[in-house]
Design a protein around this motif. Structure first.
Motif, short mmCIF file in Angstrom:
data_model
loop_
_atom_site.label_atom_id
_atom_site.label_comp_id
_atom_site.label_asym_id
_atom_site.label_seq_id
_atom_site.Cartn_x
_atom_site.Cartn_y
_atom_site.Cartn_z
N MET A 1 4.57 -0.80 0.97
CA MET A 1 3.26 -0.26 0.60
C MET A 1 3.44 1.15 0.05
O MET A 1 3.50 2.12 0.80
CB MET A 1 2.33 -0.23 1.81
N ASN A 2 3.58 1.27 -1.26
CA ASN A 2 3.77 2.59 -1.86
C ASN A 2 2.50 3.16 -2.46
O ASN A 2 2.51 4.19 -3.10
CB ASN A 2 4.88 2.55 -2.92
N ARG A 3 1.40 2.46 -2.29
CA ARG A 3 0.11 2.98 -2.72
C ARG A 3 -0.48 3.82 -1.59
O ARG A 3 -0.27 3.53 -0.41
CB ARG A 3 -0.84 1.83 -3.07
N THR A 4 -1.23 4.84 -1.94
CA THR A 4 -1.84 5.69 -0.93
C THR A 4 -3.35 5.73 -1.13
O THR A 4 -3.86 5.59 -2.24
CB THR A 4 -1.29 7.13 -0.98
N ALA A 5 -4.06 5.93 -0.03
CA ALA A 5 -5.52 5.97 -0.03
C ALA A 5 -5.99 7.41 0.13
O ALA A 5 -5.56 8.09 1.07
CB ALA A 5 -6.08 5.11 1.09
N VAL A 6 -6.85 7.85 -0.76
CA VAL A 6 -7.35 9.22 -0.72
C VAL A 6 -8.87 9.22 -0.66
O VAL A 6 -9.53 8.27 -1.08
CB VAL A 6 -6.87 10.05 -1.94
N VAL A 7 -9.42 10.29 -0.12
CA VAL A 7 -10.86 10.45 0.01
C VAL A 7 -11.38 11.19 -1.22
O VAL A 7 -10.93 12.29 -1.54
CB VAL A 7 -11.21 11.24 1.28
N THR A 8 -12.36 10.57 -1.91
CA THR A 8 -12.91 11.19 -3.12
C THR A 8 -14.41 11.43 -3.07
O THR A 8 -14.95 12.06 -3.98
CB THR A 8 -12.60 10.31 -4.35
N GLY A 191 -2.87 -3.18 -2.09
CA GLY A 191 -3.23 -3.55 -3.44
C GLY A 191 -4.37 -4.55 -3.54
O GLY A 191 -4.64 -5.09 -4.62
N ARG A 192 -5.05 -4.79 -2.44
CA ARG A 192 -6.16 -5.74 -2.46
C ARG A 192 -7.40 -5.15 -3.13
O ARG A 192 -8.21 -5.87 -3.72
CB ARG A 192 -6.51 -6.16 -1.04
N GLU A 250 -10.12 5.85 -2.45
CA GLU A 250 -9.59 5.29 -3.68
C GLU A 250 -8.07 5.30 -3.66
O GLU A 250 -7.45 6.13 -2.97
CB GLU A 250 -10.08 6.08 -4.90
N GLU A 251 -7.48 4.39 -4.40
CA GLU A 251 -6.05 4.44 -4.60
C GLU A 251 -5.73 5.72 -5.36
O GLU A 251 -6.40 6.07 -6.33
CB GLU A 251 -5.60 3.20 -5.38
N ALA A 252 -4.73 6.46 -4.91
CA ALA A 252 -4.51 7.83 -5.37
C ALA A 252 -4.33 7.92 -6.88
O ALA A 252 -4.93 8.78 -7.54
CB ALA A 252 -3.31 8.43 -4.65
N GLU A 253 -3.50 7.07 -7.47
CA GLU A 253 -3.26 7.18 -8.91
C GLU A 253 -4.49 6.83 -9.71
O GLU A 253 -4.76 7.44 -10.75
CB GLU A 253 -2.07 6.30 -9.30
N VAL A 266 -5.65 9.69 3.57
CA VAL A 266 -5.59 9.06 4.88
C VAL A 266 -4.19 8.46 4.99
O VAL A 266 -3.89 7.41 4.44
CB VAL A 266 -6.67 8.00 5.07
N ALA A 267 -3.31 9.19 5.68
CA ALA A 267 -1.88 8.91 5.62
C ALA A 267 -1.43 7.79 6.55
O ALA A 267 -0.35 7.22 6.36
CB ALA A 267 -1.10 10.19 5.95
N GLY A 268 -2.21 7.49 7.56
CA GLY A 268 -1.83 6.44 8.48
C GLY A 268 -2.88 6.26 9.55
O GLY A 268 -3.75 7.10 9.74
N TRP A 269 -2.77 5.12 10.23
CA TRP A 269 -3.70 4.89 11.33
C TRP A 269 -3.05 3.97 12.35
O TRP A 269 -2.05 3.30 12.07
CB TRP A 269 -5.02 4.33 10.84
#
Length: 422
Positions: A1-8, A191-192, A250-253, A266-269
């Motif tokens: 999982m190389n995609r990251t989730a960011v708060v926008t 990636g879903r 959102e996905e960071a890129e 959100v780096a982990g949970w």
């Protein structure tokens, strides 16, 4: 999982403010949003304080009687299937979309999903069932089900915004919206989905709050300024609250490509159950400690990297003690002393809304460069020995924060949030 989730994007309808600026000011100044309230018109009820929602009048079960800020232009067709907390949720989502710079048309391509958390509207459910019994089942409100049962937020918001991605609701008591946020992060990392709206909401009324009095979980302190006092030796129960928060991931890129402003990652949970009691936390905080460690491992960081913890602490004697011991087990025993505070001293405890609301508070703390303090903390419980519990808000900007949530049945969920440079 190389995609990251960011708060926008963030949107707030809360006891401490109904927009970002008001919420930031309340968190900085430690200005509580609690108020005196008389449930059911009965002055004999021992619970006399709640975290109320200002500018909204939703005491009637009839939507035509509601009053809310004129800046929200909502049609009759939209309002007729909403509960009071559904109204809060829609208004918070409108704010979050504007904050993220997203038009409604961006939500309909299948790449955007929606996860919600609430207990439903016990208020409207009671009203509609009472009417059904009164007429012996011969008539009913055709919107009664979708306006009142536990999925009411996802029903209404998904239809209103035309969302065609993943849609679902979460029910894990006071950890519900933290579950929603964690699963939304995973959908992005796997990636879903490209974007997820995470919404939590609850009502401030007798039907939602007063049943906790029978469990002796609510504070009977009549003073709105001191009734909620997490970690304090004199705490006597939580103060019920409501409202709504929408957090957009959102996905960071993808976020960077469209030029979005990013609050944090959100780096982990992590999550872990106590397996102990239907309503009371494990006395040593075992499940919460495990959830914190799993969150840290998922984020690839150590306990010593965390600069601030937004604690779940609701101001109950047993719950706060359990969390304090869990924090000591994860941090203090190894010589780590992150700042720790519970913002529920300001907001009261908004039940399933708590997790996403406090994750959003962490995002604001990154953006504004501060750590919220502990209001009403006069004499910490002895279980808090070694914890760094600042009384005042601090002008600090840690790189990593941890957000804790716990719910009935020992459901514990924790998130690690990371500041992004540049």
């Amino acid at each position: 999982m190389n995609r990251t989730a960011v708060v926008t994007g963030l949107g707030f309808i809360t006891s401490i403010g109904n927009d970002r600026a008001a919420v930031v000011d309340s968190l900085r100044r430690l200005r509580p949003g609690l108020a005196a309230i008389e449930f059911l018109g009965n002055p004999a009820i021992s619970v006399k304080v709640a975290g109320t929602i200002k500018e909204f009048v939703t005491e009637s079960p009839v939507w035509r009687d509601w009053r809310f800020p004129a800046r929200y232009d909502l049609s009759r067709e939209t309002l007729r299937s909403l509960s009071p907390h559904g109204l809060y949720a829609l208004c918070a989502t409108e704010q979050a979309l504007a904050d993220a710079g997203l038009a409604n048309e961006a939500l309909t391509d299948g790449g955007t999903g929606l996860y919600c958390a609430s207990a439903g509207s016990a208020f409207l459910l009671h009203h509609h069932l009472a009417h059904m019994h009164a007429v012996r089942g011969e008539r009913g409100n055709p919107m009664g089900v979708v306006a009142s049962i536990a999925g009411t937020l996802n029903f209404n918001l998904a239809a209103h915004y035309g969302i065609r991605g993943a849609v679902g609701g979460f029910a894990a008591a006071c950890a519900s919206s933290s579950h929603a946020l964690g699963c939304a992060v995973d959908d992005i990392r796997l990636g879903r989905q490209t974007r997820m709206l995470v919404v939590g909401a609850e009502e401030v009324n007798a039907e939602t709050i007063l049943p906790f009095a029978a469990m002796r979980a609510l504070s009977t302190n009549p003073d709105p300024l001191t009734a909620s006092r997490p970690f304090d030796r004199a705490r006597d129960g939580f103060v019920g609250a409501g409202g709504a928060v929408c957090l957009i991931l959102e996905e960071a890129e993808a976020a960077r490509r469209r030029g979005a402003t990013i609050y944090c990652e959100v780096a982990g949970w992590g999550q872990a159950a106590d397996g102990y009691n239907v309503a009371v936390s494990h006395p040593e905080g075992a499940g919460l400690a495990a959830a914190m460690r799993r969150a840290l491992a998922d984020a690839g960081v150590s306990a010593g990297d965390i600069g601030y913890v937004n604690a779940h602490a609701t101001s109950t004697p047993a719950g706060d003690r359990s969390e304090a011991l869990a924090l000591r087990a994860v941090f203090t025993t190894d010589g780590h002393h992150p700042r720790v505070s519970s913002t529920k001293g300001l907001t009261g405890h908004p039940l399933s809304l708590a997790g996403v609301m406090e994750a959003a508070f962490c995002a604001l703390a990154f953006a504004e460069g501060f750590v919220p303090g502990n209001v009403n903390l006069v004499e910490p419980d002895e279980a808090c020995a070694g914890l760094d519990l600042p009384r005042a808000s601090l002008a600090e900007a840690p790189d990593l924060m941890l957000n804790n949530s716990s719910g009935f049945g020992g459901s514990n969920v924790c998130h690690v949030l990371r500041r992004l440079s540049g």
